[in-house]
Design an enzyme around this catalytic site. Structure first.
Site, PDB file in Angstrom:
ATOM      1  N   HIS A  71       0.827  -1.206   0.000  1.00  0.00           N
ATOM      2  CA  HIS A  71       0.000   0.000   0.000  1.00  0.00           C
ATOM      3  C   HIS A  71       0.861   1.255   0.000  1.00  0.00           C
ATOM      4  CE1 HIS A  71       0.255   0.903   4.444  1.00  0.00           C
ATOM      5  NE2 HIS A  71       0.373  -0.399   4.555  1.00  0.00           N
ATOM      6  N   ASP A  73      -0.306   4.439   0.899  1.00  0.00           N
ATOM      7  CA  ASP A  73      -0.684   5.470   1.873  1.00  0.00           C
ATOM      8  C   ASP A  73       0.058   5.271   3.188  1.00  0.00           C
ATOM      9  OD1 ASP A  73      -2.281   3.032   2.115  1.00  0.00           O
ATOM     10  OD2 ASP A  73      -3.308   4.053   3.752  1.00  0.00           O
ATOM     11  N   GLU A 168      -5.009   1.698   2.610  1.00  0.00           N
ATOM     12  CA  GLU A 168      -5.007   0.522   3.495  1.00  0.00           C
ATOM     13  C   GLU A 168      -5.165   0.947   4.941  1.00  0.00           C
ATOM     14  OE1 GLU A 168      -3.064  -2.689   6.024  1.00  0.00           O
ATOM     15  OE2 GLU A 168      -2.610  -0.562   5.898  1.00  0.00           O
ATOM     16  N   ASP A 191       4.098  -6.289   3.669  1.00  0.00           N
ATOM     17  CA  ASP A 191       3.692  -5.295   4.665  1.00  0.00           C
ATOM     18  C   ASP A 191       3.952  -5.811   6.077  1.00  0.00           C
ATOM     19  OD1 ASP A 191       2.677  -2.876   5.541  1.00  0.00           O
ATOM     20  OD2 ASP A 191       0.573  -3.448   5.314  1.00  0.00           O
ATOM     21  N   HIS A 374       3.805   3.718  12.401  1.00  0.00           N
ATOM     22  CA  HIS A 374       2.826   4.721  12.847  1.00  0.00           C
ATOM     23  C   HIS A 374       3.393   5.614  13.959  1.00  0.00           C
ATOM     24  CE1 HIS A 374      -0.801   2.019  11.428  1.00  0.00           C
ATOM     25  NE2 HIS A 374       0.247   1.922  10.639  1.00  0.00           N
TER      26      HIS A 374
END
Ligand SMILES: [Zn+2]
Length: 403
Positions: A71, A73, A168, A191, A374
């Site tokens: 992904h 994003d 995602e 991922d 994150h």
């Protein structure tokens, strides 16, 4: 390092697709680079999905088409604007102080995975943003694979499809994906985290909302009449067990229920939950247990009532992958051939692969080296990314021997 500089932060509050138009900036860049390296059928569609083909170079017919997916994003939990990646060559093991916010320090104590990585090359952000290795490490690995295969036609492989997805991180990654257009038999998402990990189990997931209706009355004259919906909802949340059945008290294969939102007033209040377990049948038990708790609470509030809604979110990919165990087995074999110790593990969450598996593309998840995702201390070990590329080079050759 070029890809993470492009802001592709997803927007959880948007209803458009992709959720943020800027994700297409990276999609356009990847499409152009795929064209430049000589990939076939390179398309960025109206939704921002990027497709490309590396044609088979094998004389064999009927080799399954394999898709590699990442992904584009990044997570909205942490800013992805003006990411300034820093390459720390042959890291000496000392704390990495991120220059734009020196309070952000990456140490072996905070990140035990780094213990074995002294002498290797690390990429971090500069302190104010996430890095975006989730999942631009995956994107990079797939781009490197494509480049390598196109430059080395002597490596035998079947037809390969490349897929880059938006959104995602806001759970909408495959919302507009056209599986006919994708046209692949089996897939892998790139991922995952630590070197050697391959994951072929995710949670099964439902969302459930409890809507309480109280009995309203003028507060000055409410004695013996009023049943306050806020208090009912509060009692309900308080009645959840404190020592089990929650994200903060479970690990490995233990499931949980988790209140994600509460809202309301005197007359009506609602509590939203997510329900999670690797064993799908347990979600029914969890829903029933919550209903029982709500019923117990309502006994103290005559005249008040509750209705519920339950929505399926995604299902454990293992339910699909049990019927084609070779998909994961080949990834394990490929790692061994590439000199990497494979580690099968389970995900306490979902991936694009959970949905893809149920849309007809059995799709385990392979490591990329992305860590502390994150967060502002996100990092990736360059040698882990290289090991993932080596794994994929072995993997496409293993598939070539499938028939
Ligand atoms: Zn990711």
């Amino acid at each position: 390092m070029r890809y993470v500089r492009i802001d592709t932060e997803a927007d959880p509050n948007s209803t458009s697709f992709p959720s943020s138009e800027k994700q297409k900036d990276l999609a356009r860049m990847l499409s152009q680079e795929l064209k430049d390296m000589g990939a076939d059928d390179v398309v960025m569609d109206e939704w921002g999905y990027v497709f490309a083909t590396i044609p088979s170079n094998s004389p064999k017919q009927h080799i399954p088409t394999i898709c590699f997916c990442s992904h584009m994003d990044t997570a909205p939990d942490c800013s992805g604007k003006d990411v300034k990646p820093i390459l720390h060559r042959s890291w000496d093991g000392s704390p990495l102080i991120l220059p734009d916010d020196p309070s952000q320090v990456i140490t072996v104590e905070n990140h035990p995975y780094l213990k074995g990585k002294v002498g290797q090359d690390l990429i971090t952000a500069s302190g104010l943003t996430l890095l975006g290795a989730d999942d631009k490490a995956g994107v990079t690995i797939i781009m490197e694979l494509a480049k390598h295969l196109l430059e080395h036609p002597e490596i035998p492989h079947g037809r390969i499809r490349i897929l880059f997805t938006p959104d995602e991180e806001v759970g909408r990654g495959v919302e507009h994906l056209d599986m006919k257009k994708l046209d692949a038999d089996y897939g892998y998402t790139l991922d995952g985290g630590p070197l050697g990990e391959v994951e072929d189990e995710t949670f099964s997931a439902d969302a459930m909302t409890f809507n309480f209706t109280g009995v309203s009355a003028h507060p000055g004259y409410a004695k013996g009449k009023m049943q306050h919906a806020i208090k009912i909802a509060s009692d309900f949340v308080s009645s959840l067990p404190k020592d089990r059945w929650s994200p903060e008290t479970t690990s490995n294969r233990e499931g949980f229920v988790h209140p994600t939102a509460i809202s309301g007033g005197l007359e009506a209040a609602s509590v939203s939950f997510i329900l999670r377990d690797h064993d799908t049948s347990k979600l029914n038990d969890y829903a029933q247990e919550l209903q029982n708790l709500a019923a117990d609470v309502l006994r103290n509030y005559p005249g008040a009532s509750v209705t519920t809604q339950r929505v399926e979110q995604y299902r454990n990919m293992k339910e699909i992958l049990v019927s084609c165990p070779f998909v994961t087995d080949y990834a394990v074999e490929a790692m061994q051939k590439a000199g990497i110790t494979p580690k099968r593990s389970i995900i306490r969450g979902g991936t694009d692969g959970s949905r893809l598996s149920f849309m007809g593309l059995p799709c385990p998840n392979i490591f990329t080296g992305e860590m502390a995702i994150h967060s502002r201390q996100e990092y990736v070990v360059v040698q882990d990314m290289q090991a993932a590329v080596n794994t994929l080079i072995e993997l496409v050759q293993r598939w070539e021997k499938h028939i």
